[in-house]
Write a protein that holds these residues in place. Structure first.
Motif, PDB file in Angstrom:
ATOM      1  N   GLU A  67       0.835  -1.203   0.000  1.00 17.49           N
ATOM      2  CA  GLU A  67       0.000   0.000   0.000  1.00 17.49           C
ATOM      3  C   GLU A  67       0.872   1.257   0.000  1.00 17.49           C
ATOM      4  OE1 GLU A  67      -4.126   1.052   2.224  1.00 17.49           O
ATOM      5  OE2 GLU A  67      -2.440   0.559   3.537  1.00 17.49           O
ATOM      6  N   ASP A  68       1.909   1.259   0.828  1.00 15.88           N
ATOM      7  CA  ASP A  68       2.819   2.413   0.888  1.00 15.88           C
ATOM      8  C   ASP A  68       3.559   2.602  -0.442  1.00 15.88           C
ATOM      9  OD1 ASP A  68       2.031   2.800   3.491  1.00 15.88           O
ATOM     10  OD2 ASP A  68       3.850   1.935   4.383  1.00 15.88           O
ATOM     11  N   THR A  69       4.003   1.509  -1.032  1.00 13.50           N
ATOM     12  CA  THR A  69       4.714   1.582  -2.310  1.00 13.50           C
ATOM     13  C   THR A  69       3.804   2.131  -3.400  1.00 13.50           C
ATOM     14  OG1 THR A  69       6.107  -0.290  -1.683  1.00 13.50           O
ATOM     15  CG2 THR A  69       5.976   0.230  -4.022  1.00 13.50           C
ATOM     16  N   VAL A  70       2.579   1.659  -3.438  1.00 13.64           N
ATOM     17  CA  VAL A  70       1.627   2.148  -4.436  1.00 13.64           C
ATOM     18  C   VAL A  70       1.359   3.640  -4.226  1.00 13.64           C
ATOM     19  CG1 VAL A  70      -0.774   1.996  -5.213  1.00 13.64           C
ATOM     20  CG2 VAL A  70       0.560  -0.086  -4.892  1.00 13.64           C
ATOM     21  N   ALA A  71       1.179   4.049  -2.982  1.00 12.53           N
ATOM     22  CA  ALA A  71       0.918   5.460  -2.696  1.00 12.53           C
ATOM     23  C   ALA A  71       2.106   6.323  -3.108  1.00 12.53           C
ATOM     24  CB  ALA A  71       0.605   5.646  -1.211  1.00 12.53           C
ATOM     25  N   ASP A  72       3.319   5.855  -2.803  1.00 12.87           N
ATOM     26  CA  ASP A  72       4.520   6.608  -3.187  1.00 12.87           C
ATOM     27  C   ASP A  72       4.641   6.718  -4.707  1.00 12.87           C
ATOM     28  OD1 ASP A  72       5.197   6.919  -0.535  1.00 12.87           O
ATOM     29  OD2 ASP A  72       6.737   5.342  -0.540  1.00 12.87           O
ATOM     30  N   ASN A  73       4.430   5.604  -5.388  1.00  9.74           N
ATOM     31  CA  ASN A  73       4.520   5.615  -6.851  1.00  9.74           C
ATOM     32  C   ASN A  73       3.444   6.498  -7.468  1.00  9.74           C
ATOM     33  OD1 ASN A  73       6.757   3.974  -6.899  1.00  9.74           O
ATOM     34  ND2 ASN A  73       5.581   2.099  -7.191  1.00  9.74           N
ATOM     35  N   TYR A  74       2.258   6.486  -6.904  1.00  9.15           N
ATOM     36  CA  TYR A  74       1.175   7.336  -7.402  1.00  9.15           C
ATOM     37  C   TYR A  74       1.533   8.811  -7.226  1.00  9.15           C
ATOM     38  CZ  TYR A  74      -3.333   9.620  -7.847  1.00  9.15           C
ATOM     39  OH  TYR A  74      -4.358  10.460  -8.224  1.00  9.15           O
ATOM     40  N   ALA A  75       2.080   9.151  -6.059  1.00 10.14           N
ATOM     41  CA  ALA A  75       2.465  10.536  -5.808  1.00 10.14           C
ATOM     42  C   ALA A  75       3.561  10.984  -6.776  1.00 10.14           C
ATOM     43  CB  ALA A  75       2.931  10.702  -4.368  1.00 10.14           C
TER      44      ALA A  75
END
Length: 90
Positions: A67-75
């Motif tokens: 979840e954190d990785t996806v959020a970082d990549n999205y940002a």
């Protein structure tokens, strides 16, 4: 009756026979033997619960990491798109 049904029936019959044998052995066991059986079952239950809790914790950790990785990549992607849009309009 096809082969699959015969095998399923045989497995069910063997399971029933095993259960009846275990029940008979328990019924005829001494109080000390019954206590040993109860302790064994309790230990197995405790180990199963511990294993379940460990697996649950690993799954939660992995989920949070993803979840954190996806959020970082999205940002990052959102920021890159904004920068490119600013270059084009700028």
């Amino acid at each position: 009756m096809n082969s699959s049904n015969k095998k399923t029936g045989l497995v069910a019959l063997l399971g029933l026979a095993g259960g009846l044998f275990a029940w008979y052995k328990y019924k005829t066991a001494t109080p000390e033997e019954k206590e040993k059986i109860k302790n064994k079952i309790s230990e197995a239950g405790a180990k199963l619960k511990e294993t379940y809790q460990e697996a649950e914790a690993r799954i939660k950790d992995t989920y949070t990491e993803v979840e954190d990785t996806v959020a970082d990549n999205y940002a990052k992607l959102k920021n890159n798109v904004k920068n490119e849009a600013d270059k084009i309009s700028g």
